[in-house]
Design a protein around this motif. Structure first.
Motif, short mmCIF file in Angstrom:
data_model
loop_
_atom_site.label_atom_id
_atom_site.label_comp_id
_atom_site.label_asym_id
_atom_site.label_seq_id
_atom_site.Cartn_x
_atom_site.Cartn_y
_atom_site.Cartn_z
N ASP A 189 4.17 29.59 58.32
CA ASP A 189 3.70 28.29 58.79
C ASP A 189 4.22 27.96 60.18
O ASP A 189 3.52 27.38 61.00
CB ASP A 189 4.09 27.18 57.80
CG ASP A 189 2.85 26.59 57.16
OD1 ASP A 189 2.04 27.40 56.66
OD2 ASP A 189 2.71 25.36 57.20
N HIS A 222 0.83 25.70 49.12
CA HIS A 222 -0.64 25.73 49.13
C HIS A 222 -1.19 27.09 49.54
O HIS A 222 -0.53 27.84 50.27
CB HIS A 222 -1.17 24.64 50.08
CG HIS A 222 -0.88 24.93 51.54
ND1 HIS A 222 -1.79 25.55 52.36
CD2 HIS A 222 0.22 24.71 52.29
CE1 HIS A 222 -1.27 25.68 53.57
NE2 HIS A 222 -0.04 25.19 53.55
N HIS A 260 7.20 26.18 51.68
CA HIS A 260 7.55 25.80 53.04
C HIS A 260 7.37 24.29 53.18
O HIS A 260 6.87 23.64 52.26
CB HIS A 260 6.70 26.56 54.06
CG HIS A 260 5.22 26.32 53.93
ND1 HIS A 260 4.45 26.96 52.99
CD2 HIS A 260 4.38 25.50 54.60
CE1 HIS A 260 3.19 26.56 53.10
NE2 HIS A 260 3.12 25.66 54.07
N HIS A 292 5.86 20.92 54.96
CA HIS A 292 4.91 20.25 55.84
C HIS A 292 5.56 18.96 56.30
O HIS A 292 6.21 18.28 55.51
CB HIS A 292 3.61 19.90 55.09
CG HIS A 292 2.66 21.05 55.00
ND1 HIS A 292 1.44 20.95 54.39
CD2 HIS A 292 2.76 22.32 55.47
CE1 HIS A 292 0.82 22.12 54.46
NE2 HIS A 292 1.59 22.96 55.10
ZN LIG Z 1 1.37 25.02 55.12
#
Ligand SMILES: [Zn+2]
Ligand SMILES: [Zn+2]
Length: 186
Positions: free
Chosen positions: A6, A99, A105, A107
């Motif tokens: 990410d 997701h 991770h 967001h």
């Molecule tokens: Zn993500």
């Protein structure tokens, strides 16, 4: 330094965003209208973005300028101040997510955030990790005088000076070739 999937996506996004605004040619803006912003959002798979408006366009252009300053920052303290402002203005809600099959991770963007706030929060935090890791100087602008594109130097010894655009890569090869020729010619 460990760079998660990410973070890598956020870095690619922020570099591409900054590079839609060429320093020398303000006339050739890569985000000329709302449709172009829509393409940018789709190409970078920015999630949870609703219908885009002129307001979103001007907000994104504004934070683009602030991100450009981070890449031009002469030291970590300057970069930290700029990133703090960006992230604070966006209003963040850190939350864990796994997701789409990715590992856990974080967001940072708040639910329902505008695209500008989304970018400021998540790209801002991706850049923040470089300051935390003592690696702020990896956030660079290409040293080719007529280029100056933003890039993140992920080379082992932080030795990259030019962006990976074809022009700059070629120029580098040509310069090295000429230098070798000159040397050989004595
Ligand atoms: Zn993500
Ligand atoms: Zn370049």
């Amino acid at each position: 330094m460990l760079i998660t999937h990410d973070t890598r996506c956020a870095l690619d996004t922020v570099v591409d965003l900054v590079n839609t605004a060429p320093e020398d040619e303000p006339a050739s803006d890569g985000l000329p209208d709302v449709a172009a912003l829509g393409d940018f959002v789709r190409n970078h798979e920015i999630s949870d973005v609703g219908t885009l408006s002129e307001f979103d366009l001007s907000a994104v252009r504004k934070i683009r300028g602030r991100f450009a300053s981070v890449f031009a920052a002469p030291d970590a303290r300057t970069a930290a101040g700029l990133i703090n402002e960006l992230v604070a203005a966006a209003g963040t809600t850190p939350r864990l997510t796994d997701h789409d099959g990715y590992d856990w991770h974080v967001h940072y963007f708040a639910p329902g955030a505008s695209v500008a706030d989304h970018l400021a929060a998540d790209c801002g935090m991706a850049l923040a990790f470089f300051v935390v890791a003592g690696e702020q100087e990896r956030l660079r602008r290409c040293e080719a005088p007529d280029c100056r594109r933003a890039f993140v130097d992920l080379s082992r010894n932080r030795s990259r000076r030019y962006c990976d655009s074809r022009t700059c890569g070629n120029r580098l090869h040509v310069a090295a070739y000429r230098a070798r020729r000159k040397e050989a010619a004595g």
